[in-house]
Design a protein around this motif. Structure first.
Motif, PDB file in Angstrom:
ATOM      1  N   PRO A 119      -5.750  -0.882   3.435  1.00 49.66           N
ATOM      2  CA  PRO A 119      -4.607  -1.156   3.962  1.00 49.66           C
ATOM      3  C   PRO A 119      -5.527  -1.622   5.520  1.00 49.66           C
ATOM      4  CG  PRO A 119      -4.479   0.785   3.874  1.00 49.66           C
ATOM      5  CD  PRO A 119      -6.019   0.273   3.277  1.00 49.66           C
TER       6      PRO A 119
ATOM      7  N   GLU B 150       2.221  -4.920   3.643  1.00 43.33           N
ATOM      8  CA  GLU B 150       1.610  -5.193   5.046  1.00 43.33           C
ATOM      9  C   GLU B 150       1.163  -6.740   4.594  1.00 43.33           C
ATOM     10  OE1 GLU B 150      -2.434  -3.276   6.650  1.00 43.33           O
ATOM     11  OE2 GLU B 150      -3.251  -5.157   5.137  1.00 43.33           O
TER      12      GLU B 150
ATOM     13  N   PHE C 130       0.894  -1.215   0.377  1.00 44.71           N
ATOM     14  CA  PHE C 130      -0.097  -0.334  -0.025  1.00 44.71           C
ATOM     15  C   PHE C 130       0.736   0.960   0.246  1.00 44.71           C
ATOM     16  CE2 PHE C 130      -2.793  -3.354   2.257  1.00 44.71           C
ATOM     17  CZ  PHE C 130      -4.451  -3.244   1.236  1.00 44.71           C
TER      18      PHE C 130
ATOM     19  N   ALA D  11       0.287   2.486   5.797  1.00 47.81           N
ATOM     20  CA  ALA D  11      -0.584   2.269   5.254  1.00 47.81           C
ATOM     21  C   ALA D  11      -1.731   3.057   5.182  1.00 47.81           C
ATOM     22  CB  ALA D  11      -0.263   0.242   5.366  1.00 47.81           C
TER      23      ALA D  11
ATOM     24  N   SER E  10       1.178  -0.724  -6.438  1.00 43.95           N
ATOM     25  CA  SER E  10       0.668  -1.697  -5.785  1.00 43.95           C
ATOM     26  C   SER E  10      -0.067  -2.963  -6.396  1.00 43.95           C
ATOM     27  CB  SER E  10      -0.031  -0.280  -4.874  1.00 43.95           C
ATOM     28  OG  SER E  10      -0.692  -1.076  -4.104  1.00 43.95           O
TER      29      SER E  10
ATOM     30  N   ARG F  79      -0.308  -9.884   6.030  1.00 41.95           N
ATOM     31  CA  ARG F  79      -2.015  -9.973   6.608  1.00 41.95           C
ATOM     32  C   ARG F  79      -1.727 -11.873   6.978  1.00 41.95           C
ATOM     33  NH1 ARG F  79      -6.489  -6.559   3.870  1.00 41.95           N
ATOM     34  NH2 ARG F  79      -5.983  -5.029   4.061  1.00 41.95           N
TER      35      ARG F  79
END
Length: 306
Positions: A213, A188, A177, A218, A261, A190
């Motif tokens: 995000p 990021e 992001f 972010a 991105s 996850r």
């Protein structure tokens, strides 16, 4: 010999009578599939249920009762027989909103998704219900990443062959992001993102980018109203087809940050080497008059913010 023939004739008549008696009788009422969670908590199964009820409100209550009914032999788990309670529901213009108590949040991710799928797939069969949404103590249900689940329709949970619907899996994703000033990318990570096996990982990545995000530091790179038309892969190239909303940029983010991105996030997948972005299937466009979409993009870590 006559006695033998008579005996065989009687046996034959008994057989024919038995066969006629075993023919399937017509169903008196409408058949609904009541969905449950299997004991291994890996998928949903359904059991057919016949009812003559046609009043919508009465039918909702009746099917909810079936979803709460624990089977006598414990062959499966009833989705509404867990440790949480249904506080109430409302039906307005085709949208059924179900409100649960706080115990609903105590389920683990996989169990919650399977429970939600079972409830939605059961109730969406009722004429007059087009969408189902969940709230917990009046607040919109969010997923494991803190993103609102929103309304759910019949095409969200797709049937597989046989009497089971799609299974769910979890995956770790690395997404990119924007940083605070929109000039660079931030990672990021996850973990344990639960997703339907009917959705490809490539599409899942793009969906999560559109959602935005979930961590501090972010910032989003795509307009949240962007529609994903298709995400496909051929020879290591991932083709991302978005609607015209993609061309809008409501955030203070550079064109390069938005494009990479998408690209960097997808290239993190083992089967993606390059990315091509199209808008309505067209590549003869310039994104924000800076980047030609005729280009096939590769990973660019130079934009990664330090």
């Amino acid at each position: 010999m006559k006695r033998l023939r008579l005996l065989l004739g009687c046996v034959l008549l008994m057989f024919v009578g038995s066969a006629c008696g075993s023919e399937a009788q017509p169903v008196d009422g409408k058949v609904y599939n009541i969905y449950y969670v299997n004991n291994e908590e890996t998928k949903n199964i359904f059991v057919e249920y016949v009812t003559q009820t046609d009043d919508t409100d009465t039918l909702i209550s009746e099917l909810l009762g079936q979803l709460a009914l624990v089977p006598s032999k414990f062959e499966y788990e009833a989705p509404l027989a867990g440790g949480f309670g249904l506080l109430g529901y409302t039906l307005d213009n085709g949208q059924l909103t179900m409100n649960f108590d706080g115990q609903y949040r105590e389920m683990d991710n996989v169990k919650e998704v399977l429970t939600r799928a079972a409830i939605v797939r059961t109730l969406i069969q009722i004429q007059g219900i087009d969408y189902v949404s969940f709230t917990v103590q009046g607040e919109m249900l969010t997923d494991s990443s803190g993103i609102a689940v929103g309304t759910m329709s019949s095409d969200l949970f797709i049937d597989n062959a046989g009497n089971e619907i799609n299974a769910y899996e979890s995956v770790n994703l690395r997404l990119y992001f924007a940083n605070e000033d929109g000039t660079g990318l931030v990672e990021e990570n996850r973990r344990n993102v639960v997703y339907s096996s009917n959705i490809s990982l490539e599409k899942l990545v793009v969906e999560k980018l559109v959602e935005g995000p979930s961590s501090e530091g972010a910032y989003p790179t795509l307009d949240p109203s962007t529609k994903i038309i298709s995400v496909t892969i051929k020879d290591g190239v991932c083709y991302v087809n978005l609607d015209e909303t993609f061309l809008n940029q409501p955030y203070n983010t550079s064109a390069e940050v938005t494009v990479y991105s998408i690209t960097n996030s997808l290239v993190e997948l083992s089967n993606v080497n390059k990315v091509q972005i199209t808008v309505g299937g067209e590549t003869n466009l310039s994104y924000r008059e800076k980047i030609s979409l005729n280009e096939v993009f590769e990973r660019n870590l130079d934009l990664l913010a330090q």
